[in-house]
Enzyme design. Sequence first.
Site, PDB file in Angstrom:
ATOM      1  N   TYR A 282       0.993  -1.231   0.056  1.00 44.98           N
ATOM      2  CA  TYR A 282       0.161   0.055  -0.100  1.00 44.98           C
ATOM      3  C   TYR A 282       0.746   1.329   0.095  1.00 44.98           C
ATOM      4  O   TYR A 282       1.936   1.253   0.623  1.00 44.98           O
ATOM      5  CB  TYR A 282      -0.893   0.003   1.505  1.00 44.98           C
ATOM      6  CG  TYR A 282      -1.865  -1.294   1.297  1.00 44.98           C
ATOM      7  CD1 TYR A 282      -2.178  -1.885   0.143  1.00 44.98           C
ATOM      8  CD2 TYR A 282      -2.455  -1.640   2.590  1.00 44.98           C
ATOM      9  CE1 TYR A 282      -3.054  -3.111   0.251  1.00 44.98           C
ATOM     10  CE2 TYR A 282      -3.194  -2.659   2.679  1.00 44.98           C
ATOM     11  CZ  TYR A 282      -3.316  -3.591   1.661  1.00 44.98           C
ATOM     12  OH  TYR A 282      -4.212  -4.642   1.497  1.00 44.98           O
ATOM     13  N   GLU A 356     -18.580  -1.729  22.758  1.00 43.73           N
ATOM     14  CA  GLU A 356     -19.641  -1.438  21.673  1.00 43.73           C
ATOM     15  C   GLU A 356     -20.127  -0.078  21.660  1.00 43.73           C
ATOM     16  O   GLU A 356     -20.996   0.184  20.695  1.00 43.73           O
ATOM     17  CB  GLU A 356     -20.524  -2.677  21.664  1.00 43.73           C
ATOM     18  CG  GLU A 356     -19.767  -3.962  21.451  1.00 43.73           C
ATOM     19  CD  GLU A 356     -20.808  -5.224  21.597  1.00 43.73           C
ATOM     20  OE1 GLU A 356     -20.659  -6.028  20.539  1.00 43.73           O
ATOM     21  OE2 GLU A 356     -21.420  -5.319  22.273  1.00 43.73           O
TER      22      GLU A 356
END
Length: 376
Positions: A282, A356
């Site tokens: 990348y 979460e």
Amino acid sequence: MVRIRRAIHENPELAFAEFATGALVADTLERTGLDVTRGIARTGVLATLNGNRKGKIVALRSDMDALPIQEATGLEFASKNAGKMHACGHDAHTAIGLGAAMILSELRDEIGGEVRFLFQPSEERNPGGAPYMIEEGALDGVSKVFGLHVLSQADAGTVGFCPGEMMASADELYITIKGKAGHGARPQHTIDPVVVTAEVILALQTLISRNLDPFAHGVISICSIHGGFAPNIVPNEVKLIGTLRSMSREWREFAHKRIHEIVNGICFSARAEAEIKIDLGYPVLVNDETETAFADQCARDLFGDDRVFRAERLMGAEDFAYYLEKVPGTFYRLGIRNEAQGITADIHNDHFTIDESALKTGAAMQAYLAIRALAA
């Protein structure tokens, strides 16, 4: 979002094999009322949400693949697929992308323009899914692109931004040193590739210590050495595998040249030979400074100054860099740490998980960025 994240976490799929994940994403988006294209970049999903009038196009990206790690979290929704785990948070990224789509679908009548959702396969494995998404038109007409990544070093519910170079390029090095085998007790009749290898490994470190500006960033690491099979036999060859990281396109190209010069020079002096292969990974991830400042201000308006931080540069790599080479935008961090709950493990760790509650922050931020960018 919690339900979706846990369903994806239980059923992790590796790069370009995200069949069940892609189906879950596409089905959810269709029920949300978006136009969906399945199978883009093999296993990816592209969805569009059109507002009440024509306008600009803003893209939001989520990656979907897992890692080849055996999970050890003990969570009730831990991976059911042996040797596979969402240890980098892509399950959260996907749930956040779907959450942003749900938010924006309810605000469709207030949106001028198009929001394009990119659910990308294979961020974890070179060459990555981003080039294939781009090749198949994911960025056609897009004026801005935004993406996020969870960060275990920041508290859940915070977001961080970094203008300019944020993540390194990552190239893979494959070097074979070829000598002449013989008896370990008579090295004068051999060309010892083990000794040559030792010199090569040490000399390659001068790329950082003597070829790179001390104020710049770069890494070269030889991470695998294979050669020989007995205590008294000089082998014919030694194989090396490593990684080269850079924050500069120019120095990256220079380093490639120097690797060949250093390795071939040492081998020539020892009458050995070398085969050198550098697989391009990348590119450097460069955040657009204007769009990063815009996103930073959006976060402060949405959450308040105390939940926004300056993200650090990292020598990790990310194929979101390919999108930023084509379209202005920014890639930012989402904190997921919660020390009180024992959620502290870093990414790519078999104990990694997230708080979460950060899912709401991520979805709100992505949706808000799209709304503000289309209105600008």
